[in-house]
Design an enzyme around this catalytic site. Structure first.
Site, PDB file in Angstrom:
ATOM      1  N   GLY A   1     -14.621   4.971  14.064  1.00  9.68           N
ATOM      2  CA  GLY A   1     -15.778   4.067  14.125  1.00  9.68           C
ATOM      3  C   GLY A   1     -15.555   2.928  15.105  1.00  9.68           C
TER       4      GLY A   1
ATOM      5  N   GLY B   1     -12.475   7.339   9.818  1.00  9.56           N
ATOM      6  CA  GLY B   1     -11.073   7.393  10.209  1.00  9.56           C
ATOM      7  C   GLY B   1     -10.552   8.768   9.882  1.00  9.56           C
ATOM      8  N   ASN B   2      -9.277   8.860   9.603  1.00  9.08           N
ATOM      9  CA  ASN B   2      -8.741  10.142   9.158  1.00  9.08           C
ATOM     10  C   ASN B   2      -9.426  10.589   7.881  1.00  9.08           C
ATOM     11  OD1 ASN B   2      -7.070  12.133   9.927  1.00  9.08           O
ATOM     12  ND2 ASN B   2      -5.247  10.831   9.873  1.00  9.08           N
TER      13      ASN B   2
ATOM     14  N   LYS C   1       3.356   0.963   3.049  1.00 10.89           N
ATOM     15  CA  LYS C   1       2.935  -0.046   4.026  1.00 10.89           C
ATOM     16  C   LYS C   1       2.923  -1.404   3.331  1.00 10.89           C
ATOM     17  CE  LYS C   1      -0.189   3.089   6.360  1.00 10.89           C
ATOM     18  NZ  LYS C   1      -1.574   3.522   6.421  1.00 10.89           N
TER      19      LYS C   1
ATOM     20  N   ARG D   1      -9.160  11.343  19.138  1.00  9.95           N
ATOM     21  CA  ARG D   1      -8.899  11.059  20.565  1.00  9.95           C
ATOM     22  C   ARG D   1      -8.517  12.332  21.303  1.00  9.95           C
ATOM     23  NH1 ARG D   1      -5.205   5.975  19.673  1.00  9.95           N
ATOM     24  NH2 ARG D   1      -4.882   7.331  17.912  1.00  9.95           N
TER      25      ARG D   1
ATOM     26  N   ARG E   1      -2.613  -2.019  -3.402  1.00 12.02           N
ATOM     27  CA  ARG E   1      -3.741  -1.103  -3.248  1.00 12.02           C
ATOM     28  C   ARG E   1      -3.523   0.071  -4.208  1.00 12.02           C
ATOM     29  NH1 ARG E   1      -4.623   3.686   0.785  1.00 12.02           N
ATOM     30  NH2 ARG E   1      -6.753   4.201   0.207  1.00 12.02           N
TER      31      ARG E   1
ATOM     32  N   ARG F   1      -9.909  17.255   5.761  1.00 15.97           N
ATOM     33  CA  ARG F   1     -10.699  17.566   4.554  1.00 15.97           C
ATOM     34  C   ARG F   1     -12.065  18.102   4.950  1.00 15.97           C
ATOM     35  NH1 ARG F   1      -9.907  11.734   2.077  1.00 15.97           N
ATOM     36  NH2 ARG F   1      -7.982  11.518   3.255  1.00 15.97           N
TER      37      ARG F   1
ATOM     38  N   ASP G   1      -6.908  14.845  15.272  1.00 16.81           N
ATOM     39  CA  ASP G   1      -6.972  13.549  15.952  1.00 16.81           C
ATOM     40  C   ASP G   1      -8.194  13.483  16.878  1.00 16.81           C
ATOM     41  OD1 ASP G   1      -4.708  11.209  16.831  1.00 16.81           O
ATOM     42  OD2 ASP G   1      -6.364  11.610  18.215  1.00 16.81           O
TER      43      ASP G   1
ATOM     44  N   ASN H   1       0.865  -1.181   0.000  1.00 20.13           N
ATOM     45  CA  ASN H   1       0.000   0.000   0.000  1.00 20.13           C
ATOM     46  C   ASN H   1       0.905   1.237   0.000  1.00 20.13           C
ATOM     47  OD1 ASN H   1      -1.725   2.091   0.571  1.00 20.13           O
ATOM     48  ND2 ASN H   1      -2.653   1.132   2.390  1.00 20.13           N
TER      49      ASN H   1
ATOM     50  N   HIS I   1     -12.580   4.086  -0.473  1.00 21.03           N
ATOM     51  CA  HIS I   1     -12.693   3.169   0.674  1.00 21.03           C
ATOM     52  C   HIS I   1     -13.457   1.890   0.308  1.00 21.03           C
ATOM     53  CE1 HIS I   1     -12.403   6.747   3.682  1.00 21.03           C
ATOM     54  NE2 HIS I   1     -11.218   6.190   3.517  1.00 21.03           N
TER      55      HIS I   1
ATOM     56  N   GLU J   1      -8.120  -3.865   5.692  1.00 22.37           N
ATOM     57  CA  GLU J   1      -8.037  -3.688   4.243  1.00 22.37           C
ATOM     58  C   GLU J   1      -6.970  -4.577   3.616  1.00 22.37           C
ATOM     59  OE1 GLU J   1      -8.843   0.536   2.718  1.00 22.37           O
ATOM     60  OE2 GLU J   1      -8.475   0.814   4.851  1.00 22.37           O
TER      61      GLU J   1
END
Ligand code: AMP
Length: 423
Positions: free
Chosen positions: A338, A215-216, A17, A290, A96, A246, A288, A10, A185, A392
């Protein structure tokens, strides 16, 4: 022991990744995963975690993707922690790829023609497709003769009907310039919908699912009988929900207004919409979730407002997709927010008992969404609400292994890999 391994790659705008899965069944066993960050910077770093051990390494100042790729190859066969003894253990590579345009409708075996098409689609995803193409080129050199498959974020949404994908522009902008909604996604939405159907032991063909990938980057998808019928991201991943940086949905007339009143050009506007907006822009603090939740608890008003805008936007899409589907059997939450935020899940679906959605507070608070599928709706809720960990890379490995590998050497006369999805 079958140690045939599927490698998933990815490639992002400044990171690479990878993950390895053993076995040629459903690629169940993850043997290693890792990430090389800050590619092209002096502090490029590799983090590798695997069944044989983990390492974190600073990589000497190197130049770019070629070096990052070389570092990944090195660690894969590292005598101490490497998941494979030699490169010939790699049976397939799944890549990906963010944008498949309206060319690619499913996972596709990569050949020169497919690679060229991925590069051409870089016009639609300039931050993503060119780096994927670079990683594919490296991978074709590193694993000659090994089947390599591109799995597209957009492919799952190629089932969208024209009513869902057309913008209200003159039709030739779609015909000539391919300006339409594509959705992203897709691999995650597909993965969690299949897991939900497995978990509930109900055929996916019978289910109406609303999938919330938060997510982000965030998007919602309406899935009918396993097919995407609408989704919140559009021509780019900027449309729809509020995200980390975004802005999501915005009146398009804001853009010419800013161009005229502030003299902004295309690049400045792009940055404003994609890097300076969202949770970060609204809170003035961080992207973020959190950290935002902690700040809101400590009384930071703008943080609380940003969370409020985020949840309200998700709620609006859930409502819209309930209307499109005519019902929902399942609502799924996935990705970092989520899976992790009981607060966001509760606020998004609070007070919807009249629509058949009843959240069980205790189940929601106790859900371990990063570990397993959890039901967070009450027994009396006609709609089942689930938290499903997204994975994913595993989905990409499975799609790679199930994408008609044995047919892949069959080519149409123009050299296109016909059976494997080039529509
Ligand atoms: P992703 O892009 O899927 O990795 O998600 C990243 C986002 O998930 C960030 O905003 C994180 O703050 C958020 N996140 C991760 N874990 C939690 C959690 N336990 N509670 C709230 N947000 C979380």
């Amino acid at each position: 022991m079958n140690d045939a391994t599927t490698l998933v790659i990815n490639a992002g705008s400044s990171s690479l990744k990878y993950a390895c899965f053993q076995g040629n069944g459903l690629a169940e066993k993850e043997t290693a995963r890792g990430q090389i960050d800050r590619i092209g910077h002096t502090d490029m770093k590799l983090v590798h975690r695997g069944l044989r051990g983990s390492v974190e390494r600073s990589l000497a100042p190197r130049q770019g993707y070629t070096d990052a790729f070389a570092a990944m190859l090195e660690i894969l066969t590292d005598p101490e922690v490497g998941p494979i003894r030699s490169r010939d253990k790699i049976q397939a590579v799944g890549h990906r790829v963010v944008h498949g345009g309206d060319t690619f409708t499913r996972p596709t075996r990569i050949d020169a023609h497919v690679l060229a098409e991925i590069q051409r689609l870089g016009a639609l995803a300039p931050l993503h497709n060119p780096v994927s193409a670079q990683a594919i080129e490296q991978s074709l050199l590193a694993f000659p003769g090994v089947p390599q498959v591109a799995v597209f974020d957009t492919a799952f949404h190629q089932t969208l009907p024209p009513e869902a994908f057309l913008y209200g522009l003159p039709y030739e902008y779609y015909r000539e310039h391919k300006i339409r909604r594509y959705g992203f996604h897709g691999t995650s939405h597909q993965h969690v919908s299949i897991r939900s159907s497995d978990f509930l032991k109900k055929p996916i063909e019978d289910l109406a699912i609303i999938s919330c990938h938060l997510g982000n980057g965030s998007s919602v998808c309406a899935i009918e009988g396993g097919r995407s019928i609408d989704t919140s991201m559009g021509f780019t991943p900027t449309e729809g929900l509020l995200m980390g940086t975004r802005c999501g949905d915005i009146d398009p007339a804001v853009l010419p207004f800013l161009m005229r009143s502030q003299g902004m050009d295309a690049d400045t506007l792009d940055k404003l919409l994609t890097r300076q907006g969202g949770l970060l822009g609204l809170s003035g603090l961080t992207e973020d979730m959190r950290e935002l939740e902690a700040a809101a608890r400590a009384g930071h008003e703008q943080a609380a407002t940003a969370i409020g805008v985020f949840c309200r936007r998700v709620r609006k899409y859930v409502g819209a997709y309930l209307a499109l589907l005519g019902r929902a059997d399942v609502i799924v939450f996935t990705a970092g927010i989520g899976q992790g935020s009981a607060l966001v899940r509760a606020r998004t679906l609070a007070g919807l008992e009249g629509l058949g959605i009843v959240i069980d507070e205790k189940r929601n608070a106790e859900a371990r969404g990063f570990e397993e599928v959890c039901v967070i709706s009450s027994e009396r809720s006609p709609v089942t609400v689930l938290v499903v960990p997204t994975h994913e890379e595993q989905m990409i490995a499975r799609l790679t292994l199930t994408s008609d590998l044995e047919n892949m050497d069959g080519r149409d006369s123009d050299g296109i890999a016909g059976p494997c999805g080039l529509a």
